[in-house]
Design an enzyme around this catalytic site. Structure first.
Site, short mmCIF file in Angstrom:
data_model
loop_
_atom_site.label_atom_id
_atom_site.label_comp_id
_atom_site.label_asym_id
_atom_site.label_seq_id
_atom_site.Cartn_x
_atom_site.Cartn_y
_atom_site.Cartn_z
N ASP A 117 0.83 -1.15 0.08
CA ASP A 117 0.09 0.08 0.10
C ASP A 117 0.89 1.29 0.02
O ASP A 117 1.09 1.59 1.02
CB ASP A 117 -0.76 0.01 1.38
CG ASP A 117 -2.18 1.09 1.07
OD1 ASP A 117 -2.16 1.65 0.15
OD2 ASP A 117 -3.07 1.01 1.98
N ILE A 118 1.13 1.68 -1.18
CA ILE A 118 2.40 2.55 -1.30
C ILE A 118 1.81 4.08 -1.94
O ILE A 118 2.34 5.01 -2.05
CB ILE A 118 3.54 2.43 -2.24
CG1 ILE A 118 3.19 1.73 -3.56
CG2 ILE A 118 4.19 0.99 -1.40
CD1 ILE A 118 4.38 1.28 -4.42
N LYS A 119 0.39 3.87 -2.52
CA LYS A 119 -0.15 5.12 -3.10
C LYS A 119 0.89 5.89 -3.79
O LYS A 119 0.68 7.19 -3.69
CB LYS A 119 -0.80 5.69 -2.04
CG LYS A 119 -2.09 4.98 -1.45
CD LYS A 119 -3.11 5.66 -0.45
CE LYS A 119 -4.15 4.93 0.01
NZ LYS A 119 -3.71 3.82 1.03
N ARG A 120 1.72 5.42 -4.85
CA ARG A 120 2.63 6.35 -5.51
C ARG A 120 1.76 7.06 -6.92
O ARG A 120 0.68 6.44 -7.17
CB ARG A 120 3.87 5.58 -6.08
CG ARG A 120 4.55 4.84 -4.92
CD ARG A 120 5.14 5.94 -3.83
NE ARG A 120 6.21 5.23 -2.95
CZ ARG A 120 6.12 5.11 -1.67
NH1 ARG A 120 5.03 5.39 -1.25
NH2 ARG A 120 7.17 4.73 -1.05
N ASP B 122 -2.28 10.09 2.14
CA ASP B 122 -3.09 8.75 2.59
C ASP B 122 -4.18 9.47 3.45
O ASP B 122 -4.28 10.56 3.73
CB ASP B 122 -2.24 7.93 3.07
CG ASP B 122 -2.69 6.36 2.84
OD1 ASP B 122 -3.86 6.06 3.16
OD2 ASP B 122 -2.01 5.71 2.32
#
Lengths: 328, 328
Positions: A117-120, B122
């Site tokens: 879960d890195i949301k890059r 996030d």
């Protein structure tokens, strides 16, 4: 998405455990010994040396890795996947990143599918560099230094921020989950803005994700480009399920954040597939409300308690989800 | 934003150098010695060992650090800030993250302000963990393990994804830059969607950024929450300048991506302040078009050439920008 779907089918459990450790979520036995760091709060000198914080970071990173191992030993054979949230590890700097990577590698060795879960998300040339999370070191032989089987990405930069990830996923037989409708309270500020043609921004993003995924639909009917859709928006989730028939959902926000099993059941397809529900605190923090835990325990006993409580919570979550799916 | 604005004033140069190394951008002398990695392209075995790629990652990370040092030695005293793009380093896994952090620490030691281009974002509790980039290890004494003076963040999750960063910035006297209008070709797919009230999505984001920054306006009239506005959108940039009088701009997309000095000059305020223009390839890749460089040079000579070319390119960029600002 075929490999993930098959792993879910094998375990009979469409849930994933969020490996999101924080100092408050791990037993005190695992924590760095309280030293002067804690005692000088409020008397911080103008110039501090990195040394103390670096020691604390290293100790915490070791604790996170040990904690993750205990959680995974507990849920092995019960859940098909884990989802480490890299922010928790980046909070510890380089040592945290080491613990993140080692946790991912350990998870893969233990047979879990790893969703980083890195949301890059960035412009094209930069997204290509980030895509090495999936496709490996530039000029290397293709083994990823991050040990992830899928990652989450942010859509705000549009298709040329996504395409490099999609290509890397195709080349390395891995998957992506694009943020569409996030679970947090203020997510509507941008995602729910209504556009001229009547669609909300998140619906426009959903349509883009469907379009981007069109070329990579696998044997089980789902593309490599999944969507993150929060359990806290059940109506949006239901309508997105219909809107995106070939898009697999990663669903955060179940449990601690407020989403119920009934809420998420509506985001699955007619065959009880098409979605994976995440729980973090509910599983990894289950030991905190257990009568079996005592602060006087040894490290080994505390880790055993973490394992047992995580396993019981994961079984309970699976049974609740399956019952809600059956009851539809 | 006061410290950054004062650093810009001291150097008389509103530009920042993007430290975005890639294998193609560093002289061959610095690259890992070609071994069997390169020679087995196309004959990749089904199961590869991490070993070779890990060696390559370590060598490349060392090369990036050495290259960055050469660039910074060249532009020291000319530019006030550097902006390492973490994606380039994450491409190398843990070793790359080490090189990123060491580059940031070296930059601070050399007197540069460091803008970490990390584009994080996030939900609230997770954003709090990411905010440790600015505020330090949880429970520690406040020294950041990342050595950044500012970071870039993504707004797609709304205010509770930004507030933790804003609080950390306030507590640690650092700054944020929120993505508003990015420089890449497909950025309009989401950012230019027109909403019901006539505003584009990026204008809605701009208004949120202004609102979020209201409490942190400093002595020089700018809040701690800056905005990323691409040089490739000069009209949007001009109108955003008027729309966001207390928001400092970080402007990517100058040079290689197509933005001209005239385009960016219009994004400064009436006192030729309010913005910082980034160039990456134009500065760090300047050695590639220099007659002074030869592949037969020693590592030291190649690094000297990188330094000299970066310095010349940075001076040229400064003079071009200042002339464009004067000519307004």
């Amino acid at each position: 998405m075929d490999k993930l779907i098959e792993a879910i089918a094998r375990s009979g459990n469409p849930s994933v455990v969020g490996l999101d450790p924080t100092p408050a979520l791990i037993p005190s036995q695992l924590m760095p010994t309280p030293g002067k760091d804690q005692n000088t709060a409020g008397t911080q000198p103008a110039h501090v040396d990195d040394g103390d914080d670096a020691d604390r970071a290293r100790s915490l990173a070791d604790a996170y890795l040990r904690f993750n191992r205990a959680v995974m030993e507990g849920v092995q054979g019960i859940v098909p996947a884990v989802k480490p949230q890299i922010a928790m590890y980046e909070a510890l700097g380089q040592e945290g990143v080491r613990a993140y990577i080692r946790s991912c590698a350990l998870a893969q060795e233990m047979g879990f599918s790893v969703i980083g879960d890195i949301k890059r998300g960035d412009i094209g040339s930069t997204a290509s560099a980030y895509a090495s999370h999936l496709s490996g070191v530039p000029g290397g032989r293709g083994s990823s230094p991050w040990h992830e089987d899928a990652i989450t990405v942010n859509p705000y930069l549009g298709s040329d921020g996504i395409t490099p990830f999609a290509q890397a996923a195709e080349a390395s037989d891995t998957d992506l989950f694009v943020l569409v409708r996030t679970s947090n309270p203020s997510s509507g500020e941008i995602q729910e803005l209504k556009t001229e043609d009547g669609r909300a921004v998140y619906e426009c993003v959903a349509d883009l994700v469907s379009e981007w995924g069109r070329e990579s639909i696998g044997e089980h009917g789902y593309s490599r480009l999944g969507a993150v859709v929060g359990a806290t928006h059940p109506q949006a989730g239901r309508s997105l399920r219909a809107r995106m028939p070939h898009t697999f959902f990663l669903i955060p926000g179940y449990g601690a954040q407020g989403g119920s099993a009934q809420d998420v059941a509506a985001m699955f397809d007619d065959h009880a597939s098409g979605a994976l529900v995440n729980s973090s605190r509910g599983i990894i923090g289950a030991w905190r409300t257990s009568e079996g835990y005592s602060p006087d325990m040894s490290v080994e006993e505390a880790c055993d308690t973490v394992s047992q409580c995580a396993r019981a919570a994961a079984i309970s979550m699976r049974d609740t989800l399956l019952a809600a799916l059956d009851a539809r």
